[in-house]
Design an enzyme around this catalytic site. Structure first.
Site, short mmCIF file in Angstrom:
data_model
loop_
_atom_site.label_atom_id
_atom_site.label_comp_id
_atom_site.label_asym_id
_atom_site.label_seq_id
_atom_site.Cartn_x
_atom_site.Cartn_y
_atom_site.Cartn_z
N THR A 408 0.84 -0.88 -0.26
CA THR A 408 -0.05 -0.19 -0.10
C THR A 408 0.55 1.24 -0.25
O THR A 408 2.12 1.02 0.03
CB THR A 408 -1.01 -0.09 1.28
OG1 THR A 408 -2.18 -1.11 1.26
CG2 THR A 408 -1.77 0.97 1.38
N GLU A 447 -7.38 -7.23 -3.70
CA GLU A 447 -8.04 -6.64 -2.30
C GLU A 447 -8.86 -8.00 -1.55
O GLU A 447 -9.14 -7.84 -0.26
CB GLU A 447 -8.84 -5.50 -2.71
CG GLU A 447 -8.67 -4.71 -1.10
CD GLU A 447 -7.23 -3.93 -1.37
OE1 GLU A 447 -6.82 -4.08 -0.45
OE2 GLU A 447 -6.53 -3.54 -2.68
N SER A 475 -7.19 -1.98 6.94
CA SER A 475 -6.72 -1.60 7.86
C SER A 475 -5.71 0.00 7.76
O SER A 475 -5.38 0.84 8.15
CB SER A 475 -5.32 -1.77 8.33
OG SER A 475 -5.73 -3.54 8.51
N1 GLY Z 1 -4.72 -3.79 1.66
C1 GLY Z 1 -4.11 -3.08 2.52
C2 GLY Z 1 -5.25 -3.20 3.59
O1 GLY Z 1 -6.77 -2.27 3.40
O2 GLY Z 1 -5.08 -2.68 4.68
#
Ligand code: GLY
Length: 599
Positions: A408, A447, A475
């Site tokens: 991310t 995702e 998160s």
């Molecule tokens: N894919 C990382 C998050 O959504 O926290």
């Protein structure tokens, strides 16, 4: 993705390689601006992981655009230079402070599951498929939310058209950027996966080899896709030929026929793309030491989990604690709030999520009294019940925290008017699903692997199982802190579930432990996520603090690098300070419009 540290040596390495092969020197990208982790001045600020991207945002601010305009330009550039972390094939969460109304608002641009998804999306014959197989599959791809997020932000708060803001990124994609060691390392990490998809290999493994550090990396397909979005708006992604290509790549992943990998198809349809919409979730808010801390509400668990931990820690004057006791309490507050996150947080459109209760000081008080300064709690710790709190009680059944990857990217922007953006975006794994949409120049997310593949424990309700059109729990914790309605600080980080602990630790470091923002971002990190052991970066692993914490019953394992935060801070004299990582992920890039003075 240019890293100045990588500049001299890798260029020499490139020259040597060219001499060795007798090849003609390839054209070079324009040199990226110098990269510094902290910048101070007037006129606005941008902090991101990448100098080209921060420069794109600063150029927008300099020409009179606002923080929202600059955030979109920065994010679009990150889609070029950080294509393994974020891009138009993914999603994210955009948190915005509007100086005029003094309000914080958010956009939930999370990816969604296909309408046909069920709780057993990642199961076969009643058994979860291996996580690694889910990661590289069409099944993991959710409807991208990023193009719609950009348009939604601009429609509500921006001053420039999307097509104008995409131009610098389009140019960067067409003319190229300079490959650095991080980009090469991330490509290397993925090369086995990338080789199995001809469109991905052609783009990211030019000539079948890893990109050479110092060489110019071009992505003309992505330039053309950005130009198409510029002409048609995000509709170019959600309907028409590009949408058809996305659906085709998910339903029949374009795999090399010689590949032995079992790449499962997904069930995304044109209708799923056509009906995608961002959401305006009210931000989370907790009061912490007289400040108002705003962040992202579910479908992200960021705001509730950071918020609950802050409420727990508010019971103690953290500034007066020894370093050992501070870390002990930070670890314990993280452990408790992660136990509650696992049991209670999912997509509120599909689950009954007690967001308000999780954020209440009353509930935090019933949980915080579990902390013993002399003895660590044991994980997995059972959750409480925020709707029927029991003082110092765990009322549920303990369940382990499900696995999440650690990629991310995060960017933070402020403008001359005092507007602030804290924006975290992602394609989930480094390299996403590894599926490049052929001829379009971008990777699709994976995702949906943020869903639990199976209930976290038998008999324990799991709010994060897949479902039709559902958003997987995130998160991401893009955070903005206000004092008397005015911004003092904004921060966020990549890192999967470690995002939560990184944002929490950065806030505590700055607000309680007296560290300047840049030092709070640079400080060695710990991450406890209701797991038997707490992860430590080398700076803490190798410190005498570890033995002192072990004497309290804390257990540890190593993690070489946790997060890559960025932030902005309003200094008391009105200047902006932008801060990024000095070293993690090769170092980030902090810039201000008019540099003025030091801090
Ligand atoms: N894919 C990382 C998050 O959504 O926290």
């Amino acid at each position: 993705m240019h890293r100045p540290a990588a500049r001299t040596l890798p260029l020499l390495a490139l020259a040597a390689a060219l001499v060795a092969t007798g090849a003609a020197a390839p054209p070079q990208a324009a040199p990226a601006p110098a990269k510094v982790p902290v910048a101070v001045g007037h006129g606005g600020a941008v902090a991101s992981v990448d100098a080209d991207a921060s420069a794109a945002g600063i150029a927008v601010l300099r020409s009179g655009g606002n923080a929202v305009d600059a955030a979109v330009a920065t994010a679009a550039a990150l889609g070029v230079t950080e294509p393994y972390s974020a891009g138009i094939g993914g999603g994210g969460y955009f948190v915005y402070y509007d100086a005029k109304s003094r309000r914080v608002q958010t956009i939930d641009g999370r990816e969604t599951a296909p309408a046909t998804a069920t709780a057993t999306l990642f199961q076969e014959n009643g058994v979860p498929i291996p996580f690694a197989e889910g990661q590289t599959s069409g099944r993991a791809v959710g409807v991208p939310g990023t193009p719609a997020t950009w348009q939604s932000a601009l429609d509500s708060w921006g001053t420039r058209p999307l097509r104008t803001l995409l131009k610098p990124a389009e140019k960067l994609a067409r003319d190229g950027f300079t490959v650095d060691s991080t980009f090469r390392a991330q490509t290397e990490l993925n090369q086995d996966r990338f080789k199995d998809f001809p469109a991905t290999a052609q783009l990211f493994l030019p000539g079948g080899a890893l990109p050479v550090v110092g060489s110019t990396f071009k992505n003309p397909d992505l330039a053309a896709t950005y130009a198409e979005i510029g002409r048609k708006g995000p509709a170019a992604i959600y309907r028409g030929p590009i949408a058809e290509d996305i659906v085709g790549a998910v339903r029949k992943p374009p795999v090399n026929p010689a590949a032995t990998r079992n790449v499962r198809p997904g069930d995304l349809t044109a209708e799923d793309l056509r009906t995608y919409g961002t959401k305006r979730q009210a931000p989370t808010r907790v009061s912490y030491r007289g400040l108002d801390v705003y962040s992202m509400a579910p479908s992200s668990s960021g705001g509730t989990t950071v918020g609950e931990a802050l409420n727990i820690l508010e019971r103690t004057d953290v500034s007066k604690l020894s370093e050992t006791q501070y870390l002990h309490r930070f670890i314990e507050a993280s452990r408790i709030s992660f136990a509650d996150r696992g049991r209670w947080v999912g997509d509120p459109a599909a689950e009954s999520v007690p967001t308000r209760e999780l954020l209440s000081q009353r509930y935090a008080d019933t949980r915080g009294c579990l902390i013993d300064p002399a003895r660590a709690l044991t994980s997995p710790l059972a959750p409480g019940n925020p709707r029927e709190p029991v003082p110092c009680g765990n009322t549920g059944q303990a369940a382990p925290t499900t696995y999440e990857g650690e990629n991310t990217t995060h960017l933070t922007v402020a403008d001359r008017w005092g507007n602030v953006v804290s924006y975290t975006l992602t394609i989930e794994s480094t390299g996403g699903s590894a599926i490049t949409v052929p001829g379009r120049g971008f990777l699709l997310n994976n995702e949906l692997t943020d869903f639990s593949f199976a209930p976290a424990a038998p008999g324990v309700p799991d709010p994060n199982l897949p479902g039709p059109g559902k958003r997987p729990r995130s998160s991401m914790s893009p955070t903005i802190v206000l004092e008397d309605g005015r911004p003092v600080l904004a921060v966020g980080s990549p890192g999967g579930a470690t995002i939560i602990t990184t944002v929490l630790q950065t806030l505590l470091g700055h607000l309680d432990r007296g560290l300047p923002l840049g030092d709070a971002i640079a400080a060695p990190r710990a991450s406890q996520r209701n797991q038997t052991t707490t992860e430590l970066e080398p700076g803490l692993w190798n410190s005498p603090l570890r033995a002192e914490l072990e004497a309290l019953g804390q257990g540890f394992r190593q993690n070489p690098e946790i997060g890559a935060a960025t932030g902005v801070q309003r200094l008391p004299d009105g200047r902006w300070l932008a801060a990024a990582e000095p070293t993690r992920r090769g170092g980030g890039s902090a810039m201000v419009v008019h540099p003025h003075g030091r801090y």
